[in-house]
Motif scaffolding. Structure first.
Motif, PDB file in Angstrom:
ATOM      1  N   PHE A 107     -19.681 154.356 -14.046  1.00  0.00           N
ATOM      2  CA  PHE A 107     -19.250 154.438 -13.030  1.00  0.00           C
ATOM      3  C   PHE A 107     -19.983 155.037 -11.801  1.00  0.00           C
ATOM      4  CE2 PHE A 107     -17.104 157.952 -10.278  1.00  0.00           C
ATOM      5  CZ  PHE A 107     -16.114 157.059  -9.823  1.00  0.00           C
ATOM      6  N   GLU A 112     -20.527 152.877  -8.397  1.00  0.00           N
ATOM      7  CA  GLU A 112     -20.164 153.599  -6.866  1.00  0.00           C
ATOM      8  C   GLU A 112     -21.480 153.460  -5.896  1.00  0.00           C
ATOM      9  OE1 GLU A 112     -16.812 154.859  -6.106  1.00  0.00           O
ATOM     10  OE2 GLU A 112     -16.585 153.430  -7.569  1.00  0.00           O
ATOM     11  N   ALA A 116     -11.424 154.532  -8.202  1.00  0.00           N
ATOM     12  CA  ALA A 116     -10.714 155.847  -8.477  1.00  0.00           C
ATOM     13  C   ALA A 116      -9.604 155.804  -9.392  1.00  0.00           C
ATOM     14  CB  ALA A 116     -10.133 156.323  -7.232  1.00  0.00           C
ATOM     15  N   LEU A 117      -8.643 154.577  -9.557  1.00  0.00           N
ATOM     16  CA  LEU A 117      -7.943 154.637 -10.738  1.00  0.00           C
ATOM     17  C   LEU A 117      -8.621 154.217 -11.772  1.00  0.00           C
ATOM     18  CD1 LEU A 117      -4.966 152.800  -9.146  1.00  0.00           C
ATOM     19  CD2 LEU A 117      -5.084 155.229  -9.539  1.00  0.00           C
ATOM     20  N   LEU A 177     -13.088 151.314  -3.546  1.00  0.00           N
ATOM     21  CA  LEU A 177     -12.608 152.843  -3.927  1.00  0.00           C
ATOM     22  C   LEU A 177     -11.637 152.882  -4.612  1.00  0.00           C
ATOM     23  CD1 LEU A 177     -14.688 155.376  -3.975  1.00  0.00           C
ATOM     24  CD2 LEU A 177     -13.069 156.257  -2.656  1.00  0.00           C
ATOM     25  N   PHE A 178     -10.400 152.267  -3.943  1.00  0.00           N
ATOM     26  CA  PHE A 178      -9.390 152.348  -4.741  1.00  0.00           C
ATOM     27  C   PHE A 178      -9.308 151.762  -6.010  1.00  0.00           C
ATOM     28  CE2 PHE A 178      -4.846 150.637  -5.538  1.00  0.00           C
ATOM     29  CZ  PHE A 178      -4.232 151.687  -5.290  1.00  0.00           C
ATOM     30  N   LEU A 230     -21.847 150.844  -3.727  1.00  0.00           N
ATOM     31  CA  LEU A 230     -20.942 150.843  -2.408  1.00  0.00           C
ATOM     32  C   LEU A 230     -21.511 151.387  -0.927  1.00  0.00           C
ATOM     33  CD1 LEU A 230     -17.566 152.297  -3.553  1.00  0.00           C
ATOM     34  CD2 LEU A 230     -18.235 149.906  -3.165  1.00  0.00           C
ATOM     35  N   LEU A 231     -21.936 152.379  -1.077  1.00  0.00           N
ATOM     36  CA  LEU A 231     -22.743 152.843   0.227  1.00  0.00           C
ATOM     37  C   LEU A 231     -23.606 152.033   0.995  1.00  0.00           C
ATOM     38  CD1 LEU A 231     -23.243 156.927  -0.528  1.00  0.00           C
ATOM     39  CD2 LEU A 231     -21.679 155.535   1.080  1.00  0.00           C
ATOM     40  N   PHE A 270     -21.700 149.251   2.348  1.00  0.00           N
ATOM     41  CA  PHE A 270     -21.004 149.578   3.176  1.00  0.00           C
ATOM     42  C   PHE A 270     -21.722 149.651   4.864  1.00  0.00           C
ATOM     43  CE2 PHE A 270     -19.624 153.319   5.920  1.00  0.00           C
ATOM     44  CZ  PHE A 270     -18.361 152.826   6.457  1.00  0.00           C
ATOM     45  N   PHE A 310     -14.925 148.903   1.649  1.00  0.00           N
ATOM     46  CA  PHE A 310     -15.141 150.098   1.079  1.00  0.00           C
ATOM     47  C   PHE A 310     -13.792 150.709   0.463  1.00  0.00           C
ATOM     48  CE2 PHE A 310     -18.326 154.046   1.711  1.00  0.00           C
ATOM     49  CZ  PHE A 310     -18.139 154.353   0.404  1.00  0.00           C
ATOM     50  N   LEU A 311     -12.643 150.612   1.111  1.00  0.00           N
ATOM     51  CA  LEU A 311     -11.601 151.144   1.002  1.00  0.00           C
ATOM     52  C   LEU A 311     -10.880 150.725  -0.482  1.00  0.00           C
ATOM     53  CD1 LEU A 311      -9.763 152.324   4.336  1.00  0.00           C
ATOM     54  CD2 LEU A 311     -10.811 153.918   2.482  1.00  0.00           C
ATOM     55  N   LEU A 359     -11.309 155.388 -12.587  1.00  0.00           N
ATOM     56  CA  LEU A 359     -12.043 156.433 -13.424  1.00  0.00           C
ATOM     57  C   LEU A 359     -11.147 157.240 -13.894  1.00  0.00           C
ATOM     58  CD1 LEU A 359     -14.336 158.838 -13.433  1.00  0.00           C
ATOM     59  CD2 LEU A 359     -13.525 159.669 -11.454  1.00  0.00           C
ATOM     60  N   VAL A 360      -9.628 157.363 -13.387  1.00  0.00           N
ATOM     61  CA  VAL A 360      -8.630 157.892 -14.201  1.00  0.00           C
ATOM     62  C   VAL A 360      -8.484 157.224 -15.761  1.00  0.00           C
ATOM     63  CG1 VAL A 360      -6.203 158.831 -14.197  1.00  0.00           C
ATOM     64  CG2 VAL A 360      -7.512 158.909 -12.272  1.00  0.00           C
ATOM     65  N   LEU A 408     -15.194 148.917   6.512  1.00  0.00           N
ATOM     66  CA  LEU A 408     -14.200 149.974   5.928  1.00  0.00           C
ATOM     67  C   LEU A 408     -13.335 149.335   4.771  1.00  0.00           C
ATOM     68  CD1 LEU A 408     -12.636 152.404   8.413  1.00  0.00           C
ATOM     69  CD2 LEU A 408     -13.878 153.010   6.590  1.00  0.00           C
TER      70      LEU A 408
END
Lengths: 502, 559
Positions: B144, B148, B182-183, B178-179, B151-152, B155, B174-175, B185-186, B171
């Motif tokens: 993970f 990530e 993030a899920l 990341l969306f 990404l930076l 971007f 990136f968004l 990761l959960v 943007l």
């Protein structure tokens, strides 16, 4: 005769001098600064900042010896406790305050504000925070809270020739007093139920009474609401943006980091020690506070054009993340411990990255004289180092690995997932979506600094001072180090409260 | 010679770029030549380490993780610094190590505005660390983090060096990503908690899930979270909308890296993490993945036909090509996943090349409007021919790399893995086959409009329009050579991937085997399988012996 009676009635409590050594050193330094001011008057101005900074570092020395000693110390019949949790929190307070001193050094001097009083008040406020970390009864919690708040009211209004600063001070004062009153009412109800101000006793009494007793529920709601003001959780957040914007920026950084952390300390201690058995009351309450803070904070932050207000709303959203682990802390089986560690981890990392972001704002505002996001445009062209630093802090706040913030968020998600119940997962999903929303404004600000053209094509270099540079360096290195090797922070924040049997 | 890199080779390769970054940080940005040199040397050094890794890689045991390091990283959350290379990751790692130096050479004399080579090259090197790290990670948290890290830099590459619409595109990129992550990761965390395995390593989690720690329902949800994370990165229809914008606005080199490597992080996630760890859920999700894959193939192709911008067209063709890759993965067969990895490599080489070409065209004509282009073969004949060659490779001409990505993927859909509905996938197969026709259509049409004919008047006497330059030759030749080499001898890739894919599917096959017995479908599977095998012979013709061998093994384990 009367004197004999008095001496009989008063027994000097046993004082563990080592245990309260940090507080004594801090008190000594505060007194010294005041004294130096009285004796040397204006001549003392150049050295007060250094004195305050050194004093804060000196205070950290007894913390180290206490940590090396490692035993939990219980003083004053349990009202004042030195355990792992309190030591780590005290360290966070002192180091953040040290960075705030570094940030303030030039700001206060150049603004021609009173300096000695400023640092004296700052140290007094830090004193309140340090006490808060150890306070384990209602009275000492309240005293610590007022001790940390009252100097802060004054410091917010420090730019006394600026109307907005005055407004901010008044607003913060009124809101703060209101929150204190609400909290006090809750505390009085608790005292009524338990007949004691000790958190341990209250815990027992609450467990015995059962959470179905309306008085207990009311007390918990009032107390949680009172601290929700302090940590600026939605819907008790409305003071934050105005106060942050009006206050001198170093004070804003202080409020956003140290003062918020102090609020969390009290909230954690109260919830986990005084009402662990009433988790069915505070868990839903915290759940709502967390979800609302994250969502509202982020949504409103999207619309901000002033960087300080943006940071205020981002801070509200971050509060939502910090408080979230508490929403599943009442499940027994170590969930309280895990939530505690997660919140402390978050506070430690948040302190580094948020102070860093404010440091960049202060430095850049020295050149541009404005905190509008447009004035930050094109900073990459004339201040590449600062821009990279700000990028690190912003994306750390957004939680992008390998910058510190990711581990903070990771811990929160881990605690929420470990609870293994639907509400935990839902809150984790809310958090996940919110971290994307937050990324929008963090990334937009970073992009503005990197990609846009500087207003008026002004490419003059930014004036830098040694103290600001060292503040930036400390925050930057800590943020990166915590991200790459989270073990560094996790080792210290894997704490327990003495009351939880740790 | 004995293996000198065992135990530290991966670490060396992953973090060497950061050493280069550290050195470059210390040099003022005015010394551009030094920056270019340091970046190039660093990336060549990494490539050299990559070659050594390949030389000492035990090709007889591609299913085993090699160069393994397994050390404590974050003790409190039981996360480990566990890295290793096996046959599935090796081709992708080498692809990354190849593409990065080529990109640096390509940008040598034409950095996009605002030039600043120091920052640009630093970002590329950070990207390299992130990409290699993602392919070697064997621990979910480590994966993970690297996932990530990528990404930076991308971007900022898009946001600072991109086209006119770069603010929006960067943007969005990136968004979206990341969306998903993030899920993702959960769902990683849910997996960690539900298995109770107290480890984040892939193998540990796979064992724990296989031992029956996680309910079927939870598996489905967790797979769904991962699906979002990886699917957005791939990108699968309907999450693809960030891709055309990002590609179009990114600087040439950014587009190349995005196409060649970044998109593979998603598909790699499926074959490395989602499917081996959650085989049961994979079987249930397979039809949906397959459906989105074929929708992507057709939608991407139709999108291509409608584009007026050359770069955007190539971007949409990525959506279609990654659709083939996902179709191969969705079959959950050894054959299909081998094809998918081949597809990833081939797409990386070919589409990377196409983006290089688009960049060079843009530099000469200052436009990528297809209607304004024309006559490339007249004005820059060598470049025109390279363009034609890449278009052919991209549409899947046999004998070039693209063919081995698409064709086996389609073929594998005829005979999907156990428990996956056969009829559905055969339908998908027909649709995907139609997609290749459309691919030929849009690529040839593009070639015809951009390269054939006479040069338009506005560019007829433009002195800026020169043929391929030295830097372009250096950066393109290795890619072109590999496209031919893999096209002629696909075993270069299949030999490496095969063993690892087989091993990664073992839990899948066994779980499905049980499921199939319960459903009493074993017979159906056997018949379907034999059919597929026979067809394979007819259609493959020559050169596919290896895959046939493979089907045999598969049949043996399946039965």
């Amino acid at each position: 005769m009367a004197v004999d009676l008095l001496t009989l009635a008063f027994q000097r409590p046993h004082i563990d001098w080592h245990g309260i050594a940090p507080e004594l050193v801090l008190l000594g330094v505060g007194a010294l600064i005041t004294l130096v001011d009285i004796v040397f008057l204006e001549k003392a101005r150049p050295i007060t900042a250094a004195l305050a900074g050194l004093g804060l570092l000196a205070t950290a020395v007894p913390l180290l010896t206490l940590a090396a000693d490692g035993t939990d110390r219980v003083m004053f019949d349990g009202a004042y406790v030195v355990d792992e949790f309190s030591l780590v929190m005290k360290a966070i307070f002192l180091l953040s305050a040290y960075v705030v001193v570094l940030l303030s050094t030039n700001y206060v001097a150049e603004g021609d504000y009173w300096e000695n009083e400023y640092y004296g008040l700052l140290l007094a406020s830090v004193m309140g925070m340090v006490m808060m970390a150890s306070a384990r009864d209602l009275v000492s919690i309240f005293v610590a809270l007022e001790l940390l708040s009252i100097p802060a009211y004054l410091m917010v209004a420090w730019r006394k020739r600026d109307l907005r600063s005055n407004e901010a001070g008044l607003k913060y004062y009124l809101m703060g007093v209101f929150a204190s009153a609400v909290m006090l009412y809750g505390m009085s109800l608790l005292y009524g139920v338990s007949g004691s101000t000790m958190l341990d006793d209250i815990g027992t009494a609450v467990a015995a009474a059962g959470s179905s007793v309306p008085v207990v529920t009311m007390a918990i709601v009032f107390i949680v609401a009172g601290f929700a003001f302090k940590v600026s959780a939605v819907p008790f957040h409305t003071w934050a943006p105005d106060v942050y914007e009006g206050a001198p920026t170093p004070v804003t950084a202080f409020l956003a980091v140290a003062s918020k952390a102090a609020g969390f300390v009290a909230l954690l201690v109260l919830v986990l020690v005084a009402f662990p058995s009433a988790s069915d009351v505070w868990e839903p309450l915290v759940w709502i506070l967390a979800a609302a803070s994250m969502t509202v904070g982020n949504m409103v932050a999207l619309r901000q054009t002033n960087v300080v207000r943006l940071m205020a709303y981002s801070g509200i959203a971050q509060t939502g993340f910090m408080i979230a682990p508490l929403a599943v802390a009442g499940h027994g089986g170590g969930s309280a411990d895990q939530a505690l560690s997660a919140v402390v981890t978050y506070l430690a990392i948040y302190a580094a990255m948020n102070l860093g972001a404010f440091a960049v704002i202060i430095v850049l505002a020295r050149k541009t004289g404005s905190a509008e996001t447009t004035s930050f445009a094109g900073a990459f062209h004339y201040a590449p180092g600062l821009t990279v630093a700000m990028t690190i802090f912003l994306f750390s706040l957004a939680g992008i690995p390998p910058l510190g913030g990711w581990f903070a968020k990771f811990e929160v998600f881990r605690v929420l997932a470990t609870a293994g119940e639907p509400w935990g997962y839902v809150l984790a999903a809310v958090g996940a979506v919110n971290s994307v929303i937050a990324l929008y404004y963090y990334a937009a600000l970073a992009r503005r600094m990197w990609a846009d053209d500087a207003p008026d094509g002004d490419h003059a270099p930014v004036p830098m001072t040694p103290s600001l540079a060292s503040a930036l360096g400390i925050c930057g290195i800590v943020t990166l180090a915590f991200g790459v090797a989270p073990q560094l922070v996790a080792r210290f924040t894997d704490v327990t409260l003495a009351a939880l049997g740790g | 010679m004995e293996n000198l890199l065992d135990g530290w080779g991966i670490t060396l390769a992953t973090f060497s770029p950061l050493v280069g970054v550290a050195v470059m940080m210390l040099i003022p940005k005015e010394r551009e030549d030094q920056h270019k040199l340091i970046a190039l040397v660093t990336s060549l050094w990494v490539a050299f380490v990559g070659v050594l890794l390949l030389i000492w890689f035990d090709l007889d045991h591609t299913d085993k993780l090699q160069y393994v390091v397994d050390k404590v990283w974050i003790d409190v959350i039981s996360s480990r610094y566990a890295v290793g290379i096996d046959g599935m990751s090796l081709p992708l790692i080498l692809l990354t190590m190849l593409v990065v130096p080529l990109c640096i050479v390509y940008s040598w004399n034409h950095f996009p505005d605002p030039v600043n080579p120091k920052a640009f090259l630093i970002l590329i090197l950070i990207l390299e660390t992130g990409m290699i790290g993602t392919f070697v990670a064997q621990d979910l948290v480590l994966f993970f983090v690297f996932f990530e890290v990528v990404l930076l830099p991308m971007f900022f590459m898009i946001a600072v060096w991109g086209g006119d619409d770069r603010r929006y595109a960067s943007l969005k990129f990136f968004l979206y990503t990341l969306f998903g992550s993030a899920l993702m990761l959960v769902s990683f965390l849910a997996l960690f908690f539900l298995t109770g395995a107290d480890t984040f390593t892939f193998s540990g989690l796979a064992d724990a899930v296989a031992a029956g720690g996680v309910s079927r329902n939870a598996q489905l949800w967790i797979f769904g979270g991962m699906f979002l994370g990886f699917g957005i990165k791939v990108p699968m229809f309907p999450f693809h909308t960030w891709l055309p914008d990002a590609h179009t606005q990114a600087p040439t080199v950014g587009s190349v890296i995005l196409a060649a490597v970044l998109l593979k992080l998603g598909t790699y996630g499926f074959v490395r993490i989602a499917i081996p760890i959650l085989p049961e859920a994979a079987v249930s999700w397979a039809p949906w993945i397959g459906l989105l894959a074929v929708v992507g193939i057709i939608y991407g192709a139709l999108g291509c036909l409608a584009q007026t911008d050359m770069k955007r067209l190539i971007a949409f063709s990525s959506v279609a090509h990654m659709g083939f890759v996902m179709l191969g993965i969705a079959t959950l067969t050894d054959f299909g996943i081998n094809a998918a990895i081949m597809g990833m490599v081939a797409h990386g080489l070919i589409t990377g090349m196409l983006f290089f070409l688009a960049g060079s065209v843009k530099e000469r004509y200052h436009t990528l409007e297809i209607s304004r282009l024309g006559g490339l073969l007249v004005q820059a004949p060598r470049m025109g021919w390279i363009f034609g060659f890449c278009a052919m490779a991209s549409l899947g001409l046999p004998g070039l790399a693209g063919f081995w990505g698409e064709f086996p993927a389609i073929l594998s859909a005829y005979n999907p893995g156990n428990g996956v509905p056969v009829e559905t996938f055969r339908t998908f197969m027909v649709i995907a086959a139609l997609g290749t026709v459309l691919a030929a259509g849009y690529l040839l049409w593009l070639l015809q409009r951009a390269a054939f004919g006479t040069p338009p008047e506005e560019f007829a006497d433009d002195p800026h329009i020169t043929d391929t330059t030295k830097h372009e030759w250096i950066s393109w030749a290795p890619l072109l050579a590999l496209i031919v080499a893999i096209g002629i001898y696909p075993n270069l890739v299949f030999r490496v991937t095969d063993g690892a894919v087989d091993a990664s599917l073992t839990p899948c096959l066994s779980v499905e085997g049980e499921a199939a017995e319960k459903l009493d479908c074993a017979e159906v599977y056997k018949i379907g399988h034999d059919d597929g095998h026979g067809d394979g012979h007819d259609d493959d013709g020559h050169g596919d012996e290896h895959d046939d061998e493979h089907d045999d093994e598969h049949a043996a384990s399946g039965n």
